[in-house]
Motif scaffolding. Structure first.
Motif, PDB file in Angstrom:
ATOM      1  N   ALA A 112      -8.846   4.363  -1.368  1.00 22.89           N
ATOM      2  CA  ALA A 112      -8.509   5.887  -0.665  1.00 22.89           C
ATOM      3  C   ALA A 112      -7.216   5.787   0.050  1.00 22.89           C
ATOM      4  O   ALA A 112      -6.832   6.975   0.501  1.00 22.89           O
ATOM      5  CB  ALA A 112      -9.572   6.022   0.240  1.00 22.89           C
ATOM      6  N   GLN A 113      -6.610   4.672   0.398  1.00 21.71           N
ATOM      7  CA  GLN A 113      -5.377   4.900   1.352  1.00 21.71           C
ATOM      8  C   GLN A 113      -4.126   4.033   0.680  1.00 21.71           C
ATOM      9  O   GLN A 113      -4.235   3.209   0.024  1.00 21.71           O
ATOM     10  CB  GLN A 113      -5.909   3.965   2.706  1.00 21.71           C
ATOM     11  CG  GLN A 113      -6.978   4.544   3.292  1.00 21.71           C
ATOM     12  CD  GLN A 113      -7.518   3.842   4.552  1.00 21.71           C
ATOM     13  OE1 GLN A 113      -6.898   4.036   5.658  1.00 21.71           O
ATOM     14  NE2 GLN A 113      -8.283   3.006   4.338  1.00 21.71           N
ATOM     15  N   ASP A 114      -2.884   4.653   1.127  1.00 20.65           N
ATOM     16  CA  ASP A 114      -1.882   3.734   0.757  1.00 20.65           C
ATOM     17  C   ASP A 114      -1.422   2.696   1.608  1.00 20.65           C
ATOM     18  O   ASP A 114      -0.568   1.955   0.959  1.00 20.65           O
ATOM     19  CB  ASP A 114      -0.446   4.827   0.987  1.00 20.65           C
ATOM     20  CG  ASP A 114      -0.921   6.120  -0.092  1.00 20.65           C
ATOM     21  OD1 ASP A 114      -1.346   5.761  -1.089  1.00 20.65           O
ATOM     22  OD2 ASP A 114      -0.174   7.058   0.064  1.00 20.65           O
ATOM     23  N   HIS A 115      -1.930   2.603   2.701  1.00 23.80           N
ATOM     24  CA  HIS A 115      -1.891   1.311   3.470  1.00 23.80           C
ATOM     25  C   HIS A 115      -3.319   1.312   4.270  1.00 23.80           C
ATOM     26  O   HIS A 115      -4.104   2.160   4.610  1.00 23.80           O
ATOM     27  CB  HIS A 115      -0.711   1.039   4.358  1.00 23.80           C
ATOM     28  CG  HIS A 115      -0.731   2.189   5.609  1.00 23.80           C
ATOM     29  ND1 HIS A 115      -0.386   3.465   5.342  1.00 23.80           N
ATOM     30  CD2 HIS A 115      -1.126   2.274   6.887  1.00 23.80           C
ATOM     31  CE1 HIS A 115      -0.602   4.213   6.743  1.00 23.80           C
ATOM     32  NE2 HIS A 115      -1.301   3.223   7.532  1.00 23.80           N
ATOM     33  N   VAL A 116      -3.503  -0.001   4.619  1.00 27.85           N
ATOM     34  CA  VAL A 116      -4.810  -0.436   5.486  1.00 27.85           C
ATOM     35  C   VAL A 116      -4.686  -1.398   6.703  1.00 27.85           C
ATOM     36  O   VAL A 116      -3.752  -2.232   6.515  1.00 27.85           O
ATOM     37  CB  VAL A 116      -5.879  -0.999   4.652  1.00 27.85           C
ATOM     38  CG1 VAL A 116      -6.391  -0.134   3.375  1.00 27.85           C
ATOM     39  CG2 VAL A 116      -5.522  -2.361   4.024  1.00 27.85           C
ATOM     40  N   VAL A 147      -3.524  -6.896  10.860  1.00 24.62           N
ATOM     41  CA  VAL A 147      -2.693  -6.708   9.683  1.00 24.62           C
ATOM     42  C   VAL A 147      -2.786  -5.391   9.288  1.00 24.62           C
ATOM     43  O   VAL A 147      -3.639  -4.769   9.199  1.00 24.62           O
ATOM     44  CB  VAL A 147      -3.041  -7.799   8.814  1.00 24.62           C
ATOM     45  CG1 VAL A 147      -2.818  -9.188   9.385  1.00 24.62           C
ATOM     46  CG2 VAL A 147      -4.437  -7.596   7.973  1.00 24.62           C
ATOM     47  N   ILE A 148      -1.464  -4.952   8.826  1.00 25.35           N
ATOM     48  CA  ILE A 148      -1.300  -3.627   8.199  1.00 25.35           C
ATOM     49  C   ILE A 148      -0.755  -4.266   6.547  1.00 25.35           C
ATOM     50  O   ILE A 148       0.323  -4.733   6.465  1.00 25.35           O
ATOM     51  CB  ILE A 148      -0.319  -2.744   8.708  1.00 25.35           C
ATOM     52  CG1 ILE A 148      -0.802  -2.467  10.219  1.00 25.35           C
ATOM     53  CG2 ILE A 148      -0.064  -1.418   7.855  1.00 25.35           C
ATOM     54  CD1 ILE A 148       0.406  -1.622  10.849  1.00 25.35           C
ATOM     55  N   LEU A 149      -1.318  -3.902   5.693  1.00 25.10           N
ATOM     56  CA  LEU A 149      -1.074  -4.053   4.342  1.00 25.10           C
ATOM     57  C   LEU A 149      -0.883  -2.871   3.511  1.00 25.10           C
ATOM     58  O   LEU A 149      -1.391  -1.916   3.543  1.00 25.10           O
ATOM     59  CB  LEU A 149      -2.273  -4.885   3.784  1.00 25.10           C
ATOM     60  CG  LEU A 149      -3.087  -6.217   4.268  1.00 25.10           C
ATOM     61  CD1 LEU A 149      -4.325  -6.531   4.088  1.00 25.10           C
ATOM     62  CD2 LEU A 149      -1.855  -7.280   4.291  1.00 25.10           C
ATOM     63  N   PHE A 205      -7.348  -6.234  -0.983  1.00 26.24           N
ATOM     64  CA  PHE A 205      -8.641  -6.545  -1.155  1.00 26.24           C
ATOM     65  C   PHE A 205      -8.765  -8.165  -0.993  1.00 26.24           C
ATOM     66  O   PHE A 205      -9.633  -8.634  -0.307  1.00 26.24           O
ATOM     67  CB  PHE A 205      -9.255  -6.243  -2.502  1.00 26.24           C
ATOM     68  CG  PHE A 205     -10.517  -6.251  -2.549  1.00 26.24           C
ATOM     69  CD1 PHE A 205     -11.429  -5.412  -2.229  1.00 26.24           C
ATOM     70  CD2 PHE A 205     -10.975  -7.502  -3.169  1.00 26.24           C
ATOM     71  CE1 PHE A 205     -12.921  -5.723  -2.374  1.00 26.24           C
ATOM     72  CE2 PHE A 205     -12.460  -7.908  -3.250  1.00 26.24           C
ATOM     73  CZ  PHE A 205     -13.285  -6.808  -3.018  1.00 26.24           C
ATOM     74  N   GLU A 206      -7.996  -9.087  -1.789  1.00 25.80           N
ATOM     75  CA  GLU A 206      -8.220 -10.371  -1.760  1.00 25.80           C
ATOM     76  C   GLU A 206      -7.861 -10.901  -0.479  1.00 25.80           C
ATOM     77  O   GLU A 206      -8.440 -11.852   0.026  1.00 25.80           O
ATOM     78  CB  GLU A 206      -7.415 -10.861  -2.862  1.00 25.80           C
ATOM     79  CG  GLU A 206      -7.712 -10.617  -4.285  1.00 25.80           C
ATOM     80  CD  GLU A 206      -6.996 -11.253  -5.446  1.00 25.80           C
ATOM     81  OE1 GLU A 206      -6.215 -11.984  -5.164  1.00 25.80           O
ATOM     82  OE2 GLU A 206      -7.592 -11.178  -6.584  1.00 25.80           O
ATOM     83  N   THR A 207      -6.632 -10.416   0.213  1.00 22.25           N
ATOM     84  CA  THR A 207      -6.356 -10.992   1.522  1.00 22.25           C
ATOM     85  C   THR A 207      -7.387 -10.734   2.801  1.00 22.25           C
ATOM     86  O   THR A 207      -7.874 -11.640   3.412  1.00 22.25           O
ATOM     87  CB  THR A 207      -4.892 -10.131   2.047  1.00 22.25           C
ATOM     88  OG1 THR A 207      -3.853 -10.611   1.140  1.00 22.25           O
ATOM     89  CG2 THR A 207      -4.702 -10.629   3.270  1.00 22.25           C
ATOM     90  N   ILE A 208      -7.938  -9.447   2.657  1.00 20.49           N
ATOM     91  CA  ILE A 208      -8.967  -9.073   3.489  1.00 20.49           C
ATOM     92  C   ILE A 208     -10.407  -9.833   3.191  1.00 20.49           C
ATOM     93  O   ILE A 208     -11.036 -10.541   4.277  1.00 20.49           O
ATOM     94  CB  ILE A 208      -9.231  -7.620   3.466  1.00 20.49           C
ATOM     95  CG1 ILE A 208      -8.084  -6.904   4.168  1.00 20.49           C
ATOM     96  CG2 ILE A 208     -10.836  -7.412   4.616  1.00 20.49           C
ATOM     97  CD1 ILE A 208      -8.314  -5.275   3.883  1.00 20.49           C
ATOM     98  N   TYR A 209     -10.834  -9.680   2.099  1.00 14.43           N
ATOM     99  CA  TYR A 209     -11.967 -10.507   1.460  1.00 14.43           C
ATOM    100  C   TYR A 209     -12.040 -12.063   2.040  1.00 14.43           C
ATOM    101  O   TYR A 209     -12.898 -12.454   2.678  1.00 14.43           O
ATOM    102  CB  TYR A 209     -12.324 -10.372   0.219  1.00 14.43           C
ATOM    103  CG  TYR A 209     -13.605 -10.844  -0.299  1.00 14.43           C
ATOM    104  CD1 TYR A 209     -14.663 -10.357  -0.293  1.00 14.43           C
ATOM    105  CD2 TYR A 209     -13.444 -12.197  -0.965  1.00 14.43           C
ATOM    106  CE1 TYR A 209     -16.024 -10.694  -0.665  1.00 14.43           C
ATOM    107  CE2 TYR A 209     -14.907 -12.646  -1.151  1.00 14.43           C
ATOM    108  CZ  TYR A 209     -16.098 -12.066  -1.333  1.00 14.43           C
ATOM    109  OH  TYR A 209     -16.957 -12.676  -1.665  1.00 14.43           O
ATOM    110  N   TRP A 210     -10.882 -12.493   1.522  1.00 17.94           N
ATOM    111  CA  TRP A 210     -10.950 -14.166   1.795  1.00 17.94           C
ATOM    112  C   TRP A 210     -10.585 -14.466   3.138  1.00 17.94           C
ATOM    113  O   TRP A 210     -11.011 -15.650   3.371  1.00 17.94           O
ATOM    114  CB  TRP A 210     -10.006 -14.820   0.609  1.00 17.94           C
ATOM    115  CG  TRP A 210     -10.545 -14.627  -0.745  1.00 17.94           C
ATOM    116  CD1 TRP A 210     -10.025 -13.923  -1.679  1.00 17.94           C
ATOM    117  CD2 TRP A 210     -11.897 -15.382  -1.053  1.00 17.94           C
ATOM    118  NE1 TRP A 210     -10.944 -14.154  -2.815  1.00 17.94           N
ATOM    119  CE2 TRP A 210     -12.068 -15.017  -2.342  1.00 17.94           C
ATOM    120  CE3 TRP A 210     -12.572 -16.195  -0.637  1.00 17.94           C
ATOM    121  CZ2 TRP A 210     -13.091 -15.325  -3.098  1.00 17.94           C
ATOM    122  CZ3 TRP A 210     -13.741 -16.412  -1.572  1.00 17.94           C
ATOM    123  CH2 TRP A 210     -14.105 -16.171  -2.972  1.00 17.94           C
ATOM    124  N   ALA A 211      -9.943 -13.513   3.905  1.00 18.42           N
ATOM    125  CA  ALA A 211      -9.677 -14.321   5.468  1.00 18.42           C
ATOM    126  C   ALA A 211     -11.144 -13.885   6.092  1.00 18.42           C
ATOM    127  O   ALA A 211     -11.537 -14.624   6.933  1.00 18.42           O
ATOM    128  CB  ALA A 211      -8.974 -13.027   5.934  1.00 18.42           C
TER     129      ALA A 211
END
Length: 349
Positions: A146-150, A159-161, A173-179
């Protein structure tokens, strides 16, 4: 699942199939049976960003799996039959299981199962049936979509991705999930709840939309083909929690389902179900809670030796990323999971 891992698994399954290894080695590795894991069953969706696609298959592929099983001589059995089937030296058997309790199971899977007179087990998370527990892995996907950055609060700090393109969304998704995944589940859930709120998502509306309510579960349970099992109250990774919490999640979910259905609940599925979510402590707690069997997501087929470990049963995932008959046939041989488990028949440590 990363692209690299997906490519590696796909290549391995293709190699085993093309070399004839699965056919040649199946008599030694196939075991006495297999329990298959499924989640969503629904028509394919054409989404460029769909990190949870691994959890969904089409009705047509479910039918293809059932036909494959019977073509290969498998009896499709109910969970209640597993102990007896493991004791008997009969034809191979397969158990079809569906985790969480999604409404699409009733709409899309059950017509296929009825057509083929195939028994199945639905493992119900009571908080999903009550619409009181979030589907956090879907909340993470939709918050990023839903967003252009999270902005995410990760263990190392905020972190801003970027998330403007499908590829950026996948990386986010992978950055947040695996962190978050290796750490405390409370931190994972809190971070994802905050992301969902930032995106204007109400997680419990999603749960109401996607998950079966109790009247729908009772209607399914009336079918002789259907067995209802327990899948906890709130879908936690049980090994990350204190024993008293894990015990309550198991025992209370059993009691609630029994009260709702008016029948005994004998089978349990560990949420997430890998070695970081369910181990020897949880296997023992499942026995103490009165479950006859409990299933993990540790990959493997069933051998007679599993009679001594009925609350630590492995399963084979019918994976949304591998919707090919040949891949399922290779997995049924037991060869890929024997390689993954380094030749061990049991993986219960």
């Amino acid at each position: 699942m990363s692209d690299f891992r997906y490519t590696a698994i796909s290549a391995l399954l293709t190699l085993l199939r093309l070399t004839g290894a699965t056919r040649a080695l199946a008599p030694a590795f196939r075991g006495r049976g297999v329990i298959l894991t499924m989640h969503h069953v629904r028509p394919a969706r054409d989404h460029a960003f769909a990190p949870n696609r691994i959890l969904e298959i089409t009705p047509a592929f479910l039918e293809e799996v059932i036909v494959l099983l019977r073509d290969q001589g498998y009896d499709i059995a109910a969970m209640d039959e597993v102990p007896a089937r493991l004791r008997a030296d009969g034809p191979p058997f397969a158990v079809l299981t569906f985790d969480d309790g999604y409404r699409d199971n009733a709409a899309c899977a059950v017509p296929v199962l009825k057509k083929h007179r195939a028994p199945f087990t639905l493992f119900v998370t009571t908080g999903f049936a009550d619409a009181t527990a979030p589907l956090w892995w879907l909340d993470l996907e939709d918050a990023i979509a839903a967003q252009d950055h999270v902005t995410a609060w990760l263990p190392g700090g905020p972190v801003i991705l970027p998330a403007a393109t499908p590829e950026e969304k996948k990386t986010a998704f992978e950055t947040i999930y695996w962190a978050l995944r290796p750490g405390p589940e409370s931190a994972l859930r809190a971070t994802i709840a905050r992301l969902a709120a930032d995106a204007g998502i109400d997680p419990l509306i999603r749960t109401r939309d996607l998950c079966l309510r109790w009247n729908e579960i009772r209607a399914l349970a009336a079918d002789p083909l259907c067995t209802i099992g327990a899948h906890t109250l709130t879908h936690p990774m049980l090994a990350k929690h204190a024993a008293e919490i894990a015990r309550e999640e198991m025992s209370a979910s059993k009691t609630i389902i029994e009260e709702q259905l008016g029948r005994e609940v004998r089978h349990f599925s560990f949420p997430v179900g890998d070695s970081g979510s369910a181990g020897p402590r949880e296997f023992s707690l499942a026995r103490a809670a009165g479950f006859e069997t409990a299933v993990t997501t540790r990959p493997g087929v069933l051998f007679a030796d599993h009679l001594a470990h009925l609350t630590a049963l492995p399963r084979i995932s019918v994976n949304g990323l591998f919707q090919r008959r040949g891949d399922v046939a290779a997995l049924l041989s037991g060869v890929p999971t024997a390689l993954q488990n380094r030749g061990r028949r049991l993986n219960v440590a």
